[in-house]
Write a protein that holds these residues in place. Structure first.
Motif, PDB file in Angstrom:
ATOM      1  N   GLN A   1       0.754   1.775   6.653  1.00  0.00           N
ATOM      2  CA  GLN A   1      -0.558   1.871   6.028  1.00  0.00           C
ATOM      3  C   GLN A   1      -0.492   1.285   4.618  1.00  0.00           C
ATOM      4  OE1 GLN A   1      -2.011   5.868   5.751  1.00  0.00           O
ATOM      5  NE2 GLN A   1      -3.898   5.276   4.745  1.00  0.00           N
ATOM      6  N   VAL A   2      -1.416   0.383   4.324  1.00  0.00           N
ATOM      7  CA  VAL A   2      -1.454  -0.250   3.000  1.00  0.00           C
ATOM      8  C   VAL A   2      -1.935   0.772   1.974  1.00  0.00           C
ATOM      9  CG1 VAL A   2      -2.516  -2.057   1.624  1.00  0.00           C
ATOM     10  CG2 VAL A   2      -1.855  -2.528   3.999  1.00  0.00           C
ATOM     11  N   GLN A   3      -1.111   0.992   0.968  1.00  0.00           N
ATOM     12  CA  GLN A   3      -1.472   1.968  -0.057  1.00  0.00           C
ATOM     13  C   GLN A   3      -0.833   1.608  -1.383  1.00  0.00           C
ATOM     14  OE1 GLN A   3      -3.645   4.838   0.213  1.00  0.00           O
ATOM     15  NE2 GLN A   3      -3.420   4.434  -1.987  1.00  0.00           N
ATOM     16  N   PRO A   4      -1.627   1.210  -2.371  1.00  0.00           N
ATOM     17  CA  PRO A   4      -1.066   1.035  -3.712  1.00  0.00           C
ATOM     18  C   PRO A   4      -0.997   2.389  -4.411  1.00  0.00           C
ATOM     19  CG  PRO A   4      -3.349   0.274  -3.642  1.00  0.00           C
ATOM     20  CD  PRO A   4      -3.015   0.781  -2.276  1.00  0.00           C
ATOM     21  N   VAL A   5       0.070   2.612  -5.177  1.00  0.00           N
ATOM     22  CA  VAL A   5       0.285   3.908  -5.825  1.00  0.00           C
ATOM     23  C   VAL A   5       0.535   3.689  -7.315  1.00  0.00           C
ATOM     24  CG1 VAL A   5       1.683   5.992  -5.880  1.00  0.00           C
ATOM     25  CG2 VAL A   5       1.278   4.820  -3.695  1.00  0.00           C
ATOM     26  N   ALA A  24       3.683  -0.968  -4.293  1.00  0.00           N
ATOM     27  CA  ALA A  24       3.073  -1.381  -3.027  1.00  0.00           C
ATOM     28  C   ALA A  24       3.730  -0.635  -1.877  1.00  0.00           C
ATOM     29  CB  ALA A  24       3.233  -2.884  -2.834  1.00  0.00           C
ATOM     30  N   SER A  25       2.969   0.227  -1.239  1.00  0.00           N
ATOM     31  CA  SER A  25       3.471   0.992  -0.104  1.00  0.00           C
ATOM     32  C   SER A  25       2.805   0.482   1.165  1.00  0.00           C
ATOM     33  CB  SER A  25       3.152   2.479  -0.291  1.00  0.00           C
ATOM     34  OG  SER A  25       3.548   3.229   0.836  1.00  0.00           O
ATOM     35  N   GLY A  26       3.629   0.134   2.154  1.00  0.00           N
ATOM     36  CA  GLY A  26       3.074  -0.347   3.416  1.00  0.00           C
ATOM     37  C   GLY A  26       2.714  -1.812   3.430  1.00  0.00           C
ATOM     38  N   PHE A  27       3.041  -2.535   2.375  1.00  0.00           N
ATOM     39  CA  PHE A  27       2.772  -3.972   2.343  1.00  0.00           C
ATOM     40  C   PHE A  27       3.716  -4.614   1.333  1.00  0.00           C
ATOM     41  CE2 PHE A  27       0.380  -4.492  -1.681  1.00  0.00           C
ATOM     42  CZ  PHE A  27       0.105  -3.160  -1.977  1.00  0.00           C
ATOM     43  N   THR A  28       3.827  -5.938   1.410  1.00  0.00           N
ATOM     44  CA  THR A  28       4.646  -6.663   0.446  1.00  0.00           C
ATOM     45  C   THR A  28       3.759  -7.528  -0.431  1.00  0.00           C
ATOM     46  OG1 THR A  28       5.006  -8.466   2.027  1.00  0.00           O
ATOM     47  CG2 THR A  28       6.651  -6.724   1.969  1.00  0.00           C
ATOM     48  N   LEU A  29       4.143  -7.617  -1.692  1.00  0.00           N
ATOM     49  CA  LEU A  29       3.331  -8.350  -2.660  1.00  0.00           C
ATOM     50  C   LEU A  29       3.174  -9.822  -2.300  1.00  0.00           C
ATOM     51  CD1 LEU A  29       4.548  -6.931  -6.084  1.00  0.00           C
ATOM     52  CD2 LEU A  29       2.460  -6.362  -4.829  1.00  0.00           C
ATOM     53  N   ASP A  30       4.112 -10.366  -1.567  1.00  0.00           N
ATOM     54  CA  ASP A  30       4.109 -11.802  -1.288  1.00  0.00           C
ATOM     55  C   ASP A  30       2.796 -12.289  -0.675  1.00  0.00           C
ATOM     56  OD1 ASP A  30       7.613 -11.925  -0.249  1.00  0.00           O
ATOM     57  OD2 ASP A  30       6.656 -11.854  -2.215  1.00  0.00           O
ATOM     58  N   ASN A  77       8.705  -4.807  -5.372  1.00  0.00           N
ATOM     59  CA  ASN A  77       7.388  -4.618  -4.759  1.00  0.00           C
ATOM     60  C   ASN A  77       6.456  -3.802  -5.654  1.00  0.00           C
ATOM     61  OD1 ASN A  77       6.232  -5.688  -2.426  1.00  0.00           O
ATOM     62  ND2 ASN A  77       6.292  -3.742  -1.342  1.00  0.00           N
ATOM     63  N   THR A  78       6.489  -4.126  -6.944  1.00  0.00           N
ATOM     64  CA  THR A  78       5.749  -3.349  -7.940  1.00  0.00           C
ATOM     65  C   THR A  78       5.082  -4.300  -8.936  1.00  0.00           C
ATOM     66  OG1 THR A  78       7.280  -1.489  -7.735  1.00  0.00           O
ATOM     67  CG2 THR A  78       5.939  -1.586  -9.730  1.00  0.00           C
ATOM     68  N   GLU A 110     -14.045  -7.173  -3.950  1.00  0.00           N
ATOM     69  CA  GLU A 110     -13.062  -8.069  -3.334  1.00  0.00           C
ATOM     70  C   GLU A 110     -11.854  -7.302  -2.796  1.00  0.00           C
ATOM     71  OE1 GLU A 110     -15.490 -11.134  -3.919  1.00  0.00           O
ATOM     72  OE2 GLU A 110     -13.515 -11.381  -3.025  1.00  0.00           O
ATOM     73  N   TYR A 111     -11.724  -6.039  -3.150  1.00  0.00           N
ATOM     74  CA  TYR A 111     -10.511  -5.292  -2.835  1.00  0.00           C
ATOM     75  C   TYR A 111     -10.771  -4.249  -1.756  1.00  0.00           C
ATOM     76  CZ  TYR A 111      -8.479  -7.647  -6.777  1.00  0.00           C
ATOM     77  OH  TYR A 111      -8.009  -8.632  -7.613  1.00  0.00           O
ATOM     78  N   ASP A 112      -9.801  -4.106  -0.873  1.00  0.00           N
ATOM     79  CA  ASP A 112      -9.952  -3.237   0.287  1.00  0.00           C
ATOM     80  C   ASP A 112      -9.206  -1.906   0.173  1.00  0.00           C
ATOM     81  OD1 ASP A 112      -9.612  -6.273   2.041  1.00  0.00           O
ATOM     82  OD2 ASP A 112     -11.473  -5.123   1.845  1.00  0.00           O
ATOM     83  N   TYR A 113      -8.134  -1.893  -0.593  1.00  0.00           N
ATOM     84  CA  TYR A 113      -7.291  -0.695  -0.661  1.00  0.00           C
ATOM     85  C   TYR A 113      -7.121  -0.286  -2.121  1.00  0.00           C
ATOM     86  CZ  TYR A 113      -6.198  -2.480   3.975  1.00  0.00           C
ATOM     87  OH  TYR A 113      -6.295  -2.967   5.256  1.00  0.00           O
ATOM     88  N   TRP A 114      -7.284   0.997  -2.363  1.00  0.00           N
ATOM     89  CA  TRP A 114      -7.292   1.511  -3.728  1.00  0.00           C
ATOM     90  C   TRP A 114      -6.312   2.660  -3.890  1.00  0.00           C
ATOM     91  CZ3 TRP A 114     -10.529  -0.256  -7.700  1.00  0.00           C
ATOM     92  CH2 TRP A 114     -11.415  -1.280  -7.323  1.00  0.00           C
ATOM     93  N   GLY A 115      -5.693   2.716  -5.075  1.00  0.00           N
ATOM     94  CA  GLY A 115      -4.857   3.848  -5.410  1.00  0.00           C
ATOM     95  C   GLY A 115      -5.711   5.026  -5.849  1.00  0.00           C
ATOM     96  N   GLN A 116      -5.037   6.121  -6.168  1.00  0.00           N
ATOM     97  CA  GLN A 116      -5.741   7.355  -6.506  1.00  0.00           C
ATOM     98  C   GLN A 116      -6.181   7.394  -7.967  1.00  0.00           C
ATOM     99  OE1 GLN A 116      -2.494   7.032  -6.337  1.00  0.00           O
ATOM    100  NE2 GLN A 116      -1.655   8.083  -8.117  1.00  0.00           N
ATOM    101  N   GLY A 117      -5.641   6.493  -8.773  1.00  0.00           N
ATOM    102  CA  GLY A 117      -6.011   6.445 -10.183  1.00  0.00           C
ATOM    103  C   GLY A 117      -5.074   7.249 -11.055  1.00  0.00           C
ATOM    104  N   THR A 118      -4.950   6.827 -12.308  1.00  0.00           N
ATOM    105  CA  THR A 118      -4.143   7.546 -13.287  1.00  0.00           C
ATOM    106  C   THR A 118      -4.897   7.556 -14.616  1.00  0.00           C
ATOM    107  OG1 THR A 118      -1.931   7.735 -14.285  1.00  0.00           O
ATOM    108  CG2 THR A 118      -2.780   5.514 -13.965  1.00  0.00           C
ATOM    109  N   GLN A 119      -4.910   8.710 -15.263  1.00  0.00           N
ATOM    110  CA  GLN A 119      -5.687   8.869 -16.489  1.00  0.00           C
ATOM    111  C   GLN A 119      -4.926   8.312 -17.681  1.00  0.00           C
ATOM    112  OE1 GLN A 119      -8.892  10.383 -17.022  1.00  0.00           O
ATOM    113  NE2 GLN A 119      -8.610   9.520 -19.077  1.00  0.00           N
TER     114      GLN A 119
END
Length: 124
Positions: A1-5, A24-30, A77-78, A110-119
């Motif tokens: 599962q594609v998930q940026p963290v 990048a979790s579940g995908f590669t930056l390439d 991958n970060t 334009e973006y399909d997958y989103w992280g949870q956010g950081t304050q």
């Protein structure tokens, strides 16, 4: 599962620096692009920087040019967001987002997958 963290948010004084990470979790930056967005209270999402994982090309919003830098470490991958000369108006929840492709934009839709956010809070 594609998930940026995202990670690395916190409280910093005006003029200080902070570095955020987007793993990048579940995908590669390439094969993907990464965008950084922020949302201040009562405001809409603002696209501030993005980078292509395959070409390394970047795009910056005027509001952060000269102060923020985006970089990618494909081996880890970060993607990193280095924020310098922080101002109180930079206070917001920061999100990283990703979508498949080679050329990045700062457009929210334009973006399909989103992280949870950081304050990030900039205050003395």
């Amino acid at each position: 599962q594609v998930q940026p963290v995202e990670s690395g948010g916190g409280l910093v004084q005006p003029g200080g620096s902070l570095r955020l990470s987007c793993a990048a979790s579940g995908f590669t930056l390439d094969n993907y692009v990464i965008g950084w967005f922020r949302q201040a209270p009562g405001k809409e999402h603002e696209g501030i920087l993005c980078i292509s994982g395959s070409t390394g090309t970047t795009n910056y919003a005027d509001s952060v040019k000269g102060r923020f830098t985006i970089s990618a470490d494909n081996a880890k991958n970060t993607v990193y967001l280095q924020m310098n000369s922080l101002r109180p108006e930079d206070t917001a929840v920061y999100y990283c987002a990703t979508t498949w492709g080679a050329y990045c934009s700062l457009g929210f839709y334009e973006y399909d997958y989103w992280g949870q956010g950081t304050q990030v809070t900039v205050s003395s």
